[in-house]
Write an enzyme that holds these catalytic residues in place. Structure first.
Site, PDB file in Angstrom:
ATOM      1  CB  ILE A  12     -13.337  -4.327 -81.914  1.00  0.00           C
ATOM      2  CG1 ILE A  12     -13.459  -3.459 -83.297  1.00  0.00           C
ATOM      3  CG2 ILE A  12     -13.369  -3.246 -80.756  1.00  0.00           C
ATOM      4  CD1 ILE A  12     -14.919  -2.683 -83.626  1.00  0.00           C
ATOM      5  CG  LEU A  33     -13.468 -19.823 -84.083  1.00  0.00           C
ATOM      6  CD1 LEU A  33     -12.452 -20.987 -83.858  1.00  0.00           C
ATOM      7  CD2 LEU A  33     -12.468 -18.569 -83.874  1.00  0.00           C
ATOM      8  N   GLY A  36     -14.126 -14.877 -87.114  1.00  0.00           N
ATOM      9  CA  GLY A  36     -12.966 -14.371 -86.409  1.00  0.00           C
ATOM     10  C   GLY A  36     -11.792 -15.139 -86.711  1.00  0.00           C
ATOM     11  CG  ASN A  92     -25.145 -13.999 -84.919  1.00  0.00           C
ATOM     12  OD1 ASN A  92     -24.755 -14.137 -83.945  1.00  0.00           O
ATOM     13  ND2 ASN A  92     -24.281 -13.659 -85.855  1.00  0.00           N
ATOM     14  CE1 TYR A 141     -23.996  -4.275 -86.032  1.00  0.00           C
ATOM     15  CE2 TYR A 141     -23.619  -1.941 -86.656  1.00  0.00           C
ATOM     16  CZ  TYR A 141     -23.395  -3.123 -86.090  1.00  0.00           C
ATOM     17  OH  TYR A 141     -22.083  -2.996 -85.167  1.00  0.00           O
ATOM     18  CG  HIS A 189     -15.125  -1.483 -92.473  1.00  0.00           C
ATOM     19  ND1 HIS A 189     -15.156  -2.739 -92.031  1.00  0.00           N
ATOM     20  CD2 HIS A 189     -16.237  -0.979 -92.003  1.00  0.00           C
ATOM     21  CE1 HIS A 189     -16.405  -3.036 -91.307  1.00  0.00           C
ATOM     22  NE2 HIS A 189     -17.045  -1.995 -91.332  1.00  0.00           N
ATOM     23  NE  ARG A 282     -21.819   2.218 -97.879  1.00  0.00           N
ATOM     24  CZ  ARG A 282     -20.794   1.765 -96.947  1.00  0.00           C
ATOM     25  NH1 ARG A 282     -19.964   0.918 -97.575  1.00  0.00           N
ATOM     26  NH2 ARG A 282     -20.415   2.294 -95.983  1.00  0.00           N
TER      27      ARG A 282
HETATM   28  N1  UFG Z   1     -16.734   4.487 -98.622  1.00  0.00           N
HETATM   29  C1  UFG Z   1     -16.394   4.633-100.006  1.00  0.00           C
HETATM   30  N2  UFG Z   1     -15.998   3.646-100.580  1.00  0.00           N
HETATM   31  C2  UFG Z   1     -16.103   2.348-100.251  1.00  0.00           C
HETATM   32  C3  UFG Z   1     -16.350   2.154 -98.767  1.00  0.00           C
HETATM   33  C4  UFG Z   1     -16.943   3.007 -98.018  1.00  0.00           C
HETATM   34  O1  UFG Z   1     -16.633   5.769-100.503  1.00  0.00           O
HETATM   35  O2  UFG Z   1     -15.358   1.597-100.948  1.00  0.00           O
HETATM   36  C5  UFG Z   1     -17.246   5.635 -97.923  1.00  0.00           C
HETATM   37  C6  UFG Z   1     -18.660   5.257 -97.223  1.00  0.00           C
HETATM   38  O3  UFG Z   1     -19.444   5.536 -97.973  1.00  0.00           O
HETATM   39  C7  UFG Z   1     -18.749   5.923 -95.857  1.00  0.00           C
HETATM   40  C8  UFG Z   1     -17.074   6.013 -95.463  1.00  0.00           C
HETATM   41  O4  UFG Z   1     -16.496   5.575 -96.672  1.00  0.00           O
HETATM   42  O5  UFG Z   1     -18.997   7.418 -96.162  1.00  0.00           O
HETATM   43  C9  UFG Z   1     -16.908   5.090 -94.473  1.00  0.00           C
HETATM   44  O6  UFG Z   1     -17.340   3.857 -94.881  1.00  0.00           O
HETATM   45  P1  UFG Z   1     -17.196   2.280 -93.896  1.00  0.00           P
HETATM   46  O7  UFG Z   1     -17.888   1.407 -94.695  1.00  0.00           O
HETATM   47  O8  UFG Z   1     -15.756   2.199 -93.726  1.00  0.00           O
HETATM   48  O9  UFG Z   1     -17.854   2.530 -92.699  1.00  0.00           O
HETATM   49  P2  UFG Z   1     -19.307   3.042 -92.164  1.00  0.00           P
HETATM   50  O10 UFG Z   1     -19.492   4.516 -91.745  1.00  0.00           O
HETATM   51  O11 UFG Z   1     -20.309   2.711 -93.384  1.00  0.00           O
HETATM   52  O12 UFG Z   1     -19.798   2.033 -91.076  1.00  0.00           O
HETATM   53  C10 UFG Z   1     -19.298   2.032 -89.718  1.00  0.00           C
HETATM   54  C11 UFG Z   1     -19.431   0.765 -89.219  1.00  0.00           C
HETATM   55  C12 UFG Z   1     -20.785  -0.022 -88.827  1.00  0.00           C
HETATM   56  C13 UFG Z   1     -21.302   1.072 -88.295  1.00  0.00           C
HETATM   57  C14 UFG Z   1     -21.478   2.529 -88.944  1.00  0.00           C
HETATM   58  C15 UFG Z   1     -22.420   3.249 -88.205  1.00  0.00           C
HETATM   59  O13 UFG Z   1     -18.405  -0.016 -89.877  1.00  0.00           O
HETATM   60  O14 UFG Z   1     -20.603  -0.969 -88.240  1.00  0.00           O
HETATM   61  O15 UFG Z   1     -20.234   2.951 -89.016  1.00  0.00           O
HETATM   62  O16 UFG Z   1     -22.780   3.908 -89.030  1.00  0.00           O
HETATM   63  F1  UFG Z   1     -22.778   0.472 -88.459  1.00  0.00           F
END
Ligand code: UFG
Length: 337
Positions: A12, A33, A36, A92, A141, A189, A282
């Site tokens: 970001i 880094l 990054g 951190n 976090y 993600h 998860r």
């Molecule tokens: N998911 C899957 N399979 C995967 C990865 C993710 O089904 O392989 C699902 C997760 O369970 C979730 C959705 O996809 O329901 C999004 O997951 P992400 O990991 O992409 O993102 P999150 O919602 O878990 O996390 C984001 C930010 C975090 C922040 C959070 C706030 O990346 O930094 O939102 O709740 F903390």
């Protein structure tokens, strides 16, 4: 105006550096880094390889570049990792931000835009989420980010710090040109994982939980394009430089998509076929996260321009399909000492 961008080589942060440059600000990247990528920073933008806990280096950077304001992205940001290594996260994120604020105040810099997160809300019972709803983070976090928000508020009262805290929902997408984008190791993600599967770089995608109380049983998230997030930082900096006081804003598209919808849309856009495995939930995933961004729209005039799911996935696909190895293909950029 000279803006120090901590974590400016991250996902970001680097998109915000591009937006700052396009908006006439002078950006200076300060990044340890660890995660990054110098290749994500536009040519000509100084990169200082330093940690925010290194107060001397930070003070030098602020003085050398006559910094007027800060956009503070530098942080550890993996929810799962934060539960296993809380000390590293408090160190951190919290101790790092304290060092940054001390150093800024000592240098007379009192304007900061802070990267906060929807994770400060935990598992909200109602949607869309408004900024004054309870903040009950369910992971370390989110707690570190909430502690920092309290710190900013206290420093505003006591020391006149002017800040804007931006609570991002699910950051996604890439610069629409596809020249920079998301590159995390490990990647956790959803959208980059799906697109790596579409590229054949992974043997498919897992859906974490199909028994949520949602229409198709999978989690719903509010995906917000990284360029729209970046634009909000520019507005927040303008707010601060025109004398605006402390603010907290959500940044989301106000539209929710389920995990299945994201996967189906990615399949349609890429034309790729890949296996999808249904797995258990998860730990710690709320069923639905959906923002109200009414406040920042009304007060700063922010409007997301790229945050429909098609544009998010198509821009991310442009990045991933043209850079399957991410920033590893980039020649290292020169850094300042
Ligand atoms: N998911 C899957 N399979 C995967 C990865 C993710 O089904 O392989 C699902 C997760 O369970 C979730 C959705 O996809 O329901 C999004 O997951 P992400 O990991 O992409 O993102 P999150 O919602 O878990 O996390 C984001 C930010 C975090 C922040 C959070 C706030 O990346 O930094 O939102 O709740 F903390």
């Amino acid at each position: 105006m000279n803006v120090l961008v901590t974590g400016g080589a991250g996902y970001i942060g680097s998109h915000t550096v591009h937006e700052l440059r396009n908006s006439g600000f002078k950006a200076v990247v300060y990044d340890n880094l660890a995660k990054g990528h110098p290749g994500a920073v536009p040519a000509g933008v100084p990169i200082i390889a330093g940690d925010i806990r290194d107060r001397d280096k930070l003070a030098r950077a602020i003085a050398d570049h006559k910094i007027d304001a800060v956009a503070h992205f530098a942080a550890a940001s993996l929810v799962g990792e934060s539960m296993k290594e809380p000390a590293a996260y408090y160190n951190n994120n919290v101790a790092g931000t304290l060092a940054l604020l001390d150093t800024l105040l000592a240098a007379g810099v009192k304007k900061i835009v802070f990267s906060s997160t929807a994770a400060v809300y935990g598992e909200p019972a109602v949607w869309p989420i408004e900024e004054d709803m309870p903040t009950v983070p369910t992971n370390v976090y989110g707690r570190t980010k909430l502690v920092i928000e309290h710190m900013l508020a206290d420093f505003a009262v006591a020391y006149g710090l002017a800040y804007v805290s931006l609570r991002y929902f699910n950051a996604a997408g890439a610069l629409v040109a596809g020249t920079i984008g998301e590159d995390h190791a490990p990647e956790t993600h959803l959208i980059p994982l799906v697109l790596q599967a579409a590229l054949g770089r992974r043997d498919g995608v897992a859906i974490f939980g199909t028994d949520y109380p949602t229409a198709d049983g999978t989690c719903i998230r509010d995906y917000i394009h990284v360029t729209d997030l970046a634009a909000a930082h520019v507005l927040a900096l303008r707010h601060l430089t025109t004398g605006g006081g402390p603010k907290i804003y959500n940044l989301g598209s106000e539209t929710g998509y389920s995990v299945r919808q994201v996967i189906d849309q990615a399949k349609a856009i890429t034309g790729a076929v890949f296996p999808v495995r249904e797995q258990a939930r998860r730990a710690g995933d709320p069923a639905v996260l959906l923002a109200s961004s009414r406040r920042i729209k009304a007060e700063l005039g922010w409007q997301p321009l790229y945050s429909d799911l098609d544009t998010i996935i198509a821009s991310a696909w442009r990045w991933h399909s043209t850079h399957p190895d991410g920033f590893r293909e980039f020649a290292p950029a020169p850094q300042q000492p």
